[in-house]
Design a protein around this motif. Structure first.
Motif, mmCIF file in Angstrom:
data_model
loop_
_atom_site.group_PDB
_atom_site.id
_atom_site.type_symbol
_atom_site.label_atom_id
_atom_site.label_comp_id
_atom_site.label_asym_id
_atom_site.label_seq_id
_atom_site.Cartn_x
_atom_site.Cartn_y
_atom_site.Cartn_z
ATOM 1 N N ASN A 1 0.831 -1.197 0.000
ATOM 2 C CA ASN A 1 0.000 0.000 0.000
ATOM 3 C C ASN A 1 0.865 1.247 0.000
ATOM 4 O OD1 ASN A 1 -1.330 -2.167 2.072
ATOM 5 N ND2 ASN A 1 -2.860 -1.252 0.744
ATOM 6 N N THR A 2 0.234 2.386 -0.297
ATOM 7 C CA THR A 2 0.905 3.673 -0.161
ATOM 8 C C THR A 2 0.424 4.353 1.112
ATOM 9 O OG1 THR A 2 -0.670 5.126 -1.302
ATOM 10 C CG2 THR A 2 0.826 3.823 -2.675
ATOM 11 N N LYS A 3 1.201 5.313 1.574
ATOM 12 C CA LYS A 3 0.942 5.948 2.868
ATOM 13 C C LYS A 3 -0.371 6.725 2.891
ATOM 14 C CE LYS A 3 3.100 9.335 6.017
ATOM 15 N NZ LYS A 3 2.186 10.461 5.778
ATOM 16 N N ASP A 4 -0.688 7.405 1.800
ATOM 17 C CA ASP A 4 -1.834 8.312 1.810
ATOM 18 C C ASP A 4 -2.930 7.823 0.864
ATOM 19 O OD1 ASP A 4 -0.559 10.256 3.598
ATOM 20 O OD2 ASP A 4 0.820 10.544 1.933
ATOM 21 N N GLU A 5 -3.548 6.710 1.225
ATOM 22 C CA GLU A 5 -4.631 6.126 0.452
ATOM 23 C C GLU A 5 -5.539 5.330 1.377
ATOM 24 O OE1 GLU A 5 -3.173 3.285 -2.406
ATOM 25 O OE2 GLU A 5 -2.389 1.952 -0.883
ATOM 26 N N SER A 6 -6.606 4.767 0.843
ATOM 27 C CA SER A 6 -7.523 3.919 1.607
ATOM 28 C C SER A 6 -8.031 4.640 2.858
ATOM 29 C CB SER A 6 -6.857 2.594 1.978
ATOM 30 O OG SER A 6 -6.502 1.876 0.826
ATOM 31 N N GLY A 7 -8.484 5.872 2.671
ATOM 32 C CA GLY A 7 -8.969 6.679 3.776
ATOM 33 C C GLY A 7 -7.983 7.737 4.205
ATOM 34 N N ALA A 8 -6.681 7.398 4.167
ATOM 35 C CA ALA A 8 -5.655 8.397 4.473
ATOM 36 C C ALA A 8 -5.519 9.350 3.288
ATOM 37 C CB ALA A 8 -4.325 7.712 4.747
ATOM 38 N N GLN A 9 -5.306 10.606 3.590
ATOM 39 C CA GLN A 9 -5.169 11.567 2.502
ATOM 40 C C GLN A 9 -4.513 12.844 3.015
ATOM 41 O OE1 GLN A 9 -9.055 12.788 1.125
ATOM 42 N NE2 GLN A 9 -9.913 12.688 3.183
ATOM 43 N N LEU A 10 -3.788 13.506 2.158
ATOM 44 C CA LEU A 10 -3.185 14.792 2.461
ATOM 45 C C LEU A 10 -3.635 15.799 1.411
ATOM 46 C CD1 LEU A 10 0.491 13.825 3.427
ATOM 47 C CD2 LEU A 10 -1.391 14.416 4.969
ATOM 48 N N PRO A 11 -3.734 17.088 1.747
ATOM 49 C CA PRO A 11 -3.559 17.632 3.101
ATOM 50 C C PRO A 11 -4.785 17.344 3.976
ATOM 51 C CG PRO A 11 -4.161 19.370 1.580
ATOM 52 C CD PRO A 11 -3.989 18.138 0.747
ATOM 53 N N ILE A 12 -4.558 17.271 5.285
ATOM 54 C CA ILE A 12 -5.615 17.009 6.248
ATOM 55 C C ILE A 12 -5.976 18.306 6.969
ATOM 56 C CG2 ILE A 12 -6.160 15.877 8.439
ATOM 57 C CD1 ILE A 12 -6.326 13.956 6.224
ATOM 58 N N ASN A 13 -7.251 18.608 7.025
ATOM 59 C CA ASN A 13 -7.735 19.762 7.775
ATOM 60 C C ASN A 13 -8.975 19.305 8.534
ATOM 61 O OD1 ASN A 13 -8.291 22.271 8.796
ATOM 62 N ND2 ASN A 13 -9.158 23.077 6.886
ATOM 63 N N ILE A 14 -8.768 18.863 9.762
ATOM 64 C CA ILE A 14 -9.844 18.291 10.543
ATOM 65 C C ILE A 14 -9.746 18.773 11.993
ATOM 66 C CG2 ILE A 14 -8.560 16.182 11.130
ATOM 67 C CD1 ILE A 14 -11.189 14.624 10.820
ATOM 68 N N THR A 15 -10.871 19.043 12.597
ATOM 69 C CA THR A 15 -10.891 19.451 14.001
ATOM 70 C C THR A 15 -10.950 18.213 14.885
ATOM 71 O OG1 THR A 15 -13.291 19.569 14.111
ATOM 72 C CG2 THR A 15 -12.125 21.563 13.377
ATOM 73 N N VAL A 16 -10.676 18.409 16.155
ATOM 74 C CA VAL A 16 -10.744 17.300 17.104
ATOM 75 C C VAL A 16 -12.157 16.735 17.150
ATOM 76 C CG1 VAL A 16 -10.575 16.667 19.547
ATOM 77 C CG2 VAL A 16 -8.837 18.143 18.516
ATOM 78 N N SER A 17 -13.162 17.593 17.181
ATOM 79 C CA SER A 17 -14.541 17.111 17.268
ATOM 80 C C SER A 17 -14.942 16.333 16.020
ATOM 81 C CB SER A 17 -15.508 18.288 17.490
ATOM 82 O OG SER A 17 -15.399 19.232 16.438
ATOM 83 N N ASP A 18 -14.518 16.815 14.837
ATOM 84 C CA ASP A 18 -14.825 16.073 13.599
ATOM 85 C C ASP A 18 -14.102 14.727 13.579
ATOM 86 O OD1 ASP A 18 -16.493 18.028 12.638
ATOM 87 O OD2 ASP A 18 -14.949 18.989 11.403
ATOM 88 N N TYR A 19 -12.890 14.714 14.098
ATOM 89 C CA TYR A 19 -12.133 13.468 14.161
ATOM 90 C C TYR A 19 -12.833 12.444 15.054
ATOM 91 C CZ TYR A 19 -8.237 10.315 15.332
ATOM 92 O OH TYR A 19 -7.443 9.212 15.544
ATOM 93 N N VAL A 20 -13.333 12.887 16.197
ATOM 94 C CA VAL A 20 -14.034 11.982 17.107
ATOM 95 C C VAL A 20 -15.313 11.460 16.457
ATOM 96 C CG1 VAL A 20 -15.259 11.820 19.308
ATOM 97 C CG2 VAL A 20 -13.048 13.008 19.179
ATOM 98 N N VAL A 21 -16.036 12.321 15.765
ATOM 99 C CA VAL A 21 -17.243 11.879 15.061
ATOM 100 C C VAL A 21 -16.896 10.831 14.014
ATOM 101 C CG1 VAL A 21 -19.060 12.613 13.461
ATOM 102 C CG2 VAL A 21 -18.551 13.991 15.497
ATOM 103 N N ASP A 22 -15.787 11.045 13.283
ATOM 104 C CA ASP A 22 -15.356 10.078 12.268
ATOM 105 C C ASP A 22 -15.058 8.723 12.903
ATOM 106 O OD1 ASP A 22 -14.236 9.632 9.393
ATOM 107 O OD2 ASP A 22 -12.606 8.969 10.691
#
Length: 548
Positions: free
Chosen positions: A354-375
């Motif tokens: 696999n590659t580092k930024d695929e299958s859900g991983a992606q750059l650039p990332i701009n996410i808040t803590v609350s959005d991360y917890v919801v995810d």
């Protein structure tokens, strides 16, 4: 079929060293003549560029329009005059936009003297064609063969999938076009009935898969005439192309025809929920037949023959993209879980990762803590979300973004390693090699994105105008060295295909006893799959998911 080229072009080609473009090659379907792969020396380390021949647009099956629409690929009629294979063949309908595949480099023609510098092609249902690259100077060389399947939205004509860089390493490289969307995956009860009469199986839907298998059979029957060894065929591909390689590995319809498989992004553990939505997703026959009936109703048709009379463009505009592989227990012999446990039809060495930024991983990332917890809660539910948060924490927005990516990357690595463990415990005797790619190509901000390794493994940085740096050429030397070694010996360490500085780091096959994978890209050598706690948590989460 393009059957002519200027005599001046052929005469100019003859000025280079005696390569196979000086010869007429006899295939089972008629004579073909190739052209020089390069007009001039490419901006890359390919000293034998003048020896490389390419044959473009050789048909491997008949036109798929009319009564051949939604049938297994049919044999092409024999042609008597020489097919000068100087232009890429038509692409198949149903292809998505090309996406991030690199921009055509105008100074790289790939068409030989007098060739066309553009990779643009037309779309038609007469699209089952293939391209062959080789540096062989004799038809008797018996070189190993790599059959490449492109990802979704791709085409065999794109510079990203140019095969001259692999040919330079003593590998015959073949890529091809195959049907897609409704043209490649439509199932319907009337088609099942037709297939029962034609092949003795009450199935339909996997027309694209049958195209892919037909390429393997064509290469096995004809590649010796191009200097290849039909007993040393390795299938390879990325994303949807990796699914094609996976099906070739698993299917009894290709049993004995392949000797290795490269599956890039990639094999997923069959309890990973992404199996239901990413490249290797499939549907059962009941679901596929229902989707086919919906399409028929959309066009107010009552018979398959009515649908076969539809213009290609009208069918190509069908608004649903809900088509893909069908679990028919024939071309696709069983679920991924059962096939993993029992072993594939082809017990051959496998290279996957696999590659580092695929299958859900992606750059650039701009996410808040609350959005991360919801995810986390959405993906894992209350039972697992807090445990994933503990191992992939988010005390601030920056850490949330880093953990978001790290979690998906770790899941890919662990899933591939778990598959490799099951492979080792199954009846298969062949080794499986796993990797993790983390180099971000220059000139973009998406990191080591999905498909980012392809230019490097195929050794074709010359074909795009990305701002390559010296380190990119060094990485390409190593990556293509490993891949060419695997095609030659089915061991990435042996084959003599790396002549850069230093030595290739030793790449050991995966084992259940050591949770490591091969780090490639910005570093070389064994790396941990994940922490022990991460492996245990991801494995436990998978154990409670549906099996595919």
């Amino acid at each position: 079929m393009k059957t002519s080229v200027s005599l001046g072009a052929l005469a100019t080609a003859g000025l280079a060293s005696a390569a196979l473009y000086d010869q007429i090659i006899s295939t089972a379907y008629g004579p073909v003549q190739g052209i020089a792969a390069f007009d001039s020396a490419p901006n890359s380390d390919i000293p034998n560029w003048g020896d490389i021949t390419v044959w473009k647009g050789i048909p491997f099956a008949a036109d798929t329009s009319g009564q051949n629409r939604w049938r297994p690929p049919q044999k092409r009629e024999v042609w008597n005059t020489t097919l000068v294979a100087s232009e890429f063949g038509d692409t198949c309908p149903g292809q998505a936009s090309f996406g991030n595949f690199g921009k055509v480099k105008r100074q790289f023609g790939g068409g030989g003297p007098g060739g066309n510098s553009s990779s643009s092609t037309s779309s038609s249902e007469d699209c089952l064609n293939l391209n062959i690259w080789t540096a062989a100077n004799s038809t008797d060389e018996k070189l190993p063969v790599m059959i490449w399947s492109y990802p979704a939205g791709g085409s065999a004509a794109q510079p990203l999938f140019d095969g001259a860089g692999m040919a330079a390493k003593g590998v015959i490289f073949v890529n091809y076009n195959y049907r897609n969307a409704a043209f490649g995956w439509l199932a319907h009860p009337q088609l099942n009935a037709e297939m029962l009469k034609e092949v003795g199986q009450n199935v339909s839907g996997n027309w694209a898969m049958l195209d892919q298998f037909a390429v393997v059979k064509w290469v096995h029957e004809n590649i010796a005439a191009f200097g290849g060894d039909p007993e040393r065929i390795t299938v390879a591909g990325q994303s949807a192309g990796s699914a094609a390689s996976y099906h070739m590995l698993n299917s009894p319809l290709t049993k004995g025809l392949i000797k290795g498989a490269i599956i890039e992004s990639g094999i997923r553990f069959p309890r990973d929920p992404f199996c239901s939505s990413l490249a290797e997703n499939y549907r059962n026959m009941t679901t596929a037949l229902a989707a086919g009936q919906t399409l028929m109703e959309y066009y107010n048709a009552t018979t398959i023959d009515e649908l076969r009379r539809l213009p290609m463009s009208k069918l190509d505009n069908y608004p649903s993209n809900g088509f893909g592989a069908v679990l028919d227990y024939w071309a696709m012999p069983d679920t991924y879980l059962n096939t993993m446990l029992r072993g594939p039809a082809n017990d051959v060495p496998v290279l996957t990762g696999n590659t580092k930024d695929e299958s859900g991983a992606q750059l650039p990332i701009n996410i808040t803590v609350s959005d991360y917890v919801v995810d986390l809660q959405t993906q894992y539910g209350d039972e697992f979300a807090s445990r994933f948060l503990a191992l992939f924490p988010a005390s601030n927005n920056t850490e949330a973004g880093m953990s978001y990516n790290a979690r998906y990357s770790a899941t890919s690595r662990v899933g591939t390693w778990l598959f490799a463990n099951a492979w080792d415990r199954s009846p298969t005797k062949s080794p499986i090699y796993t990797y993790f790619w983390d180099h971000a190509p220059p000139g973009q901000d998406q990191g080591a994105y999905h498909e980012s390794e392809i230019n490097y493994v195929l050794n074709n940085l010359y074909g795009t105008d990305d701002p390559w740096e010296e380190t990119d050429y060094l990485i390409a030397q190593k990556m293509s060295g490993y891949w060419a070694n695997f095609v030659k010996s089915h061991n990435p360490n042996t084959g003599g295909n790396y002549d850069g500085p230093g030595q290739l780091a030793q790449w050991s096959p995966s084992t259940p006893h050591s949770p490591v994978t091969m780090h490639v890209g910005d570093g070389w050598g064994n790396m941990p799959v994940a922490t022990e706690a991460q492996i245990q948590l991801i494995q436990e989460f998978f154990s409670k998911q549906r099996a595919y």
